[in-house]
Write a protein that holds these residues in place. Structure first.
Motif, mmCIF file in Angstrom:
data_model
loop_
_atom_site.group_PDB
_atom_site.id
_atom_site.type_symbol
_atom_site.label_atom_id
_atom_site.label_comp_id
_atom_site.label_asym_id
_atom_site.label_seq_id
_atom_site.Cartn_x
_atom_site.Cartn_y
_atom_site.Cartn_z
ATOM 1 N N ASP A 34 0.827 -1.209 0.000
ATOM 2 C CA ASP A 34 0.000 0.000 0.000
ATOM 3 C C ASP A 34 0.862 1.260 0.000
ATOM 4 O OD1 ASP A 34 -2.323 -1.443 -0.012
ATOM 5 O OD2 ASP A 34 -2.724 -1.241 2.124
ATOM 6 N N VAL A 35 1.827 1.301 0.904
ATOM 7 C CA VAL A 35 2.682 2.486 1.018
ATOM 8 C C VAL A 35 3.536 2.661 -0.233
ATOM 9 C CG1 VAL A 35 4.596 3.518 2.306
ATOM 10 C CG2 VAL A 35 2.684 2.463 3.531
ATOM 11 N N ALA A 36 4.052 1.554 -0.762
ATOM 12 C CA ALA A 36 4.862 1.634 -1.982
ATOM 13 C C ALA A 36 4.040 2.198 -3.142
ATOM 14 C CB ALA A 36 5.401 0.250 -2.340
ATOM 15 N N LEU A 37 2.799 1.734 -3.286
ATOM 16 C CA LEU A 37 1.956 2.257 -4.361
ATOM 17 C C LEU A 37 1.734 3.755 -4.193
ATOM 18 C CD1 LEU A 37 0.255 1.474 -6.877
ATOM 19 C CD2 LEU A 37 -1.710 1.284 -5.336
ATOM 20 N N ASP A 38 1.497 4.192 -2.956
ATOM 21 C CA ASP A 38 1.326 5.626 -2.686
ATOM 22 C C ASP A 38 2.571 6.407 -3.111
ATOM 23 O OD1 ASP A 38 -1.202 5.318 -1.644
ATOM 24 O OD2 ASP A 38 -0.558 5.333 0.454
ATOM 25 N N LEU A 39 3.730 5.945 -2.678
ATOM 26 C CA LEU A 39 4.966 6.674 -2.972
ATOM 27 C C LEU A 39 5.305 6.639 -4.456
ATOM 28 C CD1 LEU A 39 7.212 5.598 0.051
ATOM 29 C CD2 LEU A 39 6.023 7.767 -0.288
ATOM 30 N N PHE A 40 5.137 5.490 -5.093
ATOM 31 C CA PHE A 40 5.425 5.384 -6.524
ATOM 32 C C PHE A 40 4.505 6.308 -7.329
ATOM 33 C CE2 PHE A 40 6.998 0.837 -5.707
ATOM 34 C CZ PHE A 40 8.330 1.227 -5.693
ATOM 35 N N SER A 41 3.239 6.404 -6.923
ATOM 36 C CA SER A 41 2.294 7.261 -7.651
ATOM 37 C C SER A 41 2.590 8.734 -7.420
ATOM 38 C CB SER A 41 0.853 6.934 -7.260
ATOM 39 O OG SER A 41 0.599 7.256 -5.905
ATOM 40 N N GLN A 42 3.087 9.076 -6.233
ATOM 41 C CA GLN A 42 3.371 10.477 -5.909
ATOM 42 C C GLN A 42 4.682 10.974 -6.518
ATOM 43 O OE1 GLN A 42 3.353 10.498 -1.623
ATOM 44 N NE2 GLN A 42 1.210 9.863 -1.512
ATOM 45 N N ARG A 43 5.719 10.125 -6.480
ATOM 46 C CA ARG A 43 7.063 10.580 -6.854
ATOM 47 C C ARG A 43 7.622 9.954 -8.123
ATOM 48 N NH1 ARG A 43 10.174 9.816 -1.056
ATOM 49 N NH2 ARG A 43 8.461 10.504 0.307
ATOM 50 N N VAL A 79 1.391 -3.014 -8.110
ATOM 51 C CA VAL A 79 0.498 -2.829 -9.260
ATOM 52 C C VAL A 79 -0.518 -3.964 -9.326
ATOM 53 C CG1 VAL A 79 0.393 -2.831 -11.790
ATOM 54 C CG2 VAL A 79 2.133 -1.461 -10.621
ATOM 55 N N GLN A 80 -0.041 -5.198 -9.135
ATOM 56 C CA GLN A 80 -0.936 -6.356 -9.199
ATOM 57 C C GLN A 80 -2.021 -6.276 -8.133
ATOM 58 O OE1 GLN A 80 -0.784 -9.143 -11.532
ATOM 59 N NE2 GLN A 80 -2.858 -9.132 -10.679
ATOM 60 N N VAL A 81 -1.640 -5.867 -6.933
ATOM 61 C CA VAL A 81 -2.607 -5.729 -5.838
ATOM 62 C C VAL A 81 -3.660 -4.678 -6.179
ATOM 63 C CG1 VAL A 81 -2.878 -4.906 -3.461
ATOM 64 C CG2 VAL A 81 -1.130 -6.595 -3.993
ATOM 65 N N LYS A 113 -16.153 4.275 -6.960
ATOM 66 C CA LYS A 113 -15.918 3.657 -5.656
ATOM 67 C C LYS A 113 -14.422 3.501 -5.367
ATOM 68 C CE LYS A 113 -20.310 2.727 -4.688
ATOM 69 N NZ LYS A 113 -21.014 3.367 -3.543
ATOM 70 N N GLN A 114 -13.668 3.192 -6.408
ATOM 71 C CA GLN A 114 -12.227 2.977 -6.251
ATOM 72 C C GLN A 114 -11.433 4.062 -6.996
ATOM 73 O OE1 GLN A 114 -10.815 1.209 -4.201
ATOM 74 N NE2 GLN A 114 -11.374 -0.944 -4.154
ATOM 75 N N ARG A 115 -11.952 5.268 -6.963
ATOM 76 C CA ARG A 115 -11.343 6.377 -7.698
ATOM 77 C C ARG A 115 -9.878 6.579 -7.338
ATOM 78 N NH1 ARG A 115 -10.495 11.633 -6.207
ATOM 79 N NH2 ARG A 115 -10.344 13.184 -7.876
ATOM 80 N N GLU A 116 -9.569 6.670 -6.057
ATOM 81 C CA GLU A 116 -8.194 6.952 -5.648
ATOM 82 C C GLU A 116 -7.257 5.813 -6.026
ATOM 83 O OE1 GLU A 116 -6.986 9.818 -4.662
ATOM 84 O OE2 GLU A 116 -9.026 10.560 -4.963
ATOM 85 N N LEU A 117 -7.697 4.584 -5.854
ATOM 86 C CA LEU A 117 -6.874 3.437 -6.201
ATOM 87 C C LEU A 117 -6.585 3.408 -7.700
ATOM 88 C CD1 LEU A 117 -5.568 0.709 -5.328
ATOM 89 C CD2 LEU A 117 -7.746 -0.357 -5.924
#
Length: 216
Positions: A34-43, A79-81, A113-117
């Motif tokens: 979860d955290v990796a996806l957040d960071l990869f998407s941000q930076r 990404v798979q998750v 429903k899953q907009r942010e994801l």
């Protein structure tokens, strides 16, 4: 390609002295993804380091390498998750639904429903598309989202046409239109903070169903 890159699943955690088995290691893996996806998407992929992920999660960097082997593996699994979670949401919405128009409505609703994801998935996919060295497993994880989307939508459209609930349309062309619009709404929401993607997606939902049912 390294043997760690070929691994598709995180390795189970070792049980150290006094460490309980099972749930704790699963929780750590989920937190890292979860955290990796957040960071990869941000930076972006290249700007994020294992140390950044360790700091954000409070977990040891060595543990991250133990679970995933490399940053590339963690990226691919994140990404798979994301893909799997988007479809879990769709399956929840579509539970018990068999009508073609409802299936289409459910898939489009999933993007609200899953907009942010899905925004994160689109963002990391755009960043990944610029990378010089591509990894087949990551390519497959990203493409899987669109392949599964195509299967859901084109099958529903074909069924609706067969049952004469929809007018005769090209299922593949209509599916591509829906998919492209949904991607466009997500990208625009990344460009403009004040863009109401949920409103745009609901407008698409109304337009598509009206278009398909017009004249039936």
């Amino acid at each position: 390609m390294s043997s760690t890159t070929r691994n598709k699943k995180a390795r189970p955690a070792r049980r150290g002295p006094g460490r309980p088995a099972g749930e704790k290691s699963d929780d750590s893996v989920a937190i890292l993804q979860d955290v990796a996806l957040d960071l990869f998407s941000q930076r972006g992929f290249h700007a994020v380091t294992i140390k950044d992920i360790a700091k954000a999660t409070g977990l040891n960097a060595a543990l991250i390498y133990y679970y995933f082997g490399s940053k590339e593996d963690l990226f691919q699994q994140s990404v798979q998750v994301a893909v799997d979670r988007a479809f879990e949401q769709f399956e929840t919405l579509a539970q018990g639904h068999t009508a073609p128009d409802q299936i289409i409505r459910d898939w489009i609703e999933t993007h609200i429903k899953q907009r942010e994801l899905i925004r994160k998935l689109v963002q990391v996919s755009l960043d990944y598309s610029k990378m010089e060295h591509r990894v087949p497993e990551t390519d497959a994880a990203i493409r899987q989202f669109y392949d599964r989307e195509r299967a859901v939508l084109s099958s529903a459209i074909r069924k609706g046409v067969r049952q004469k609930l929809f007018r005769k349309v090209d299922p593949d062309q209509t599916t591509e239109f829906i998919s492209t619009f949904l991607d466009g709404a997500m990208v625009r929401s990344l460009i403009f903070d004040d863009f109401n993607s949920s409103k745009a997606i609901r407008s698409l939902q109304k337009f598509i169903l009206s278009h398909l049912q017009d004249g039936t």
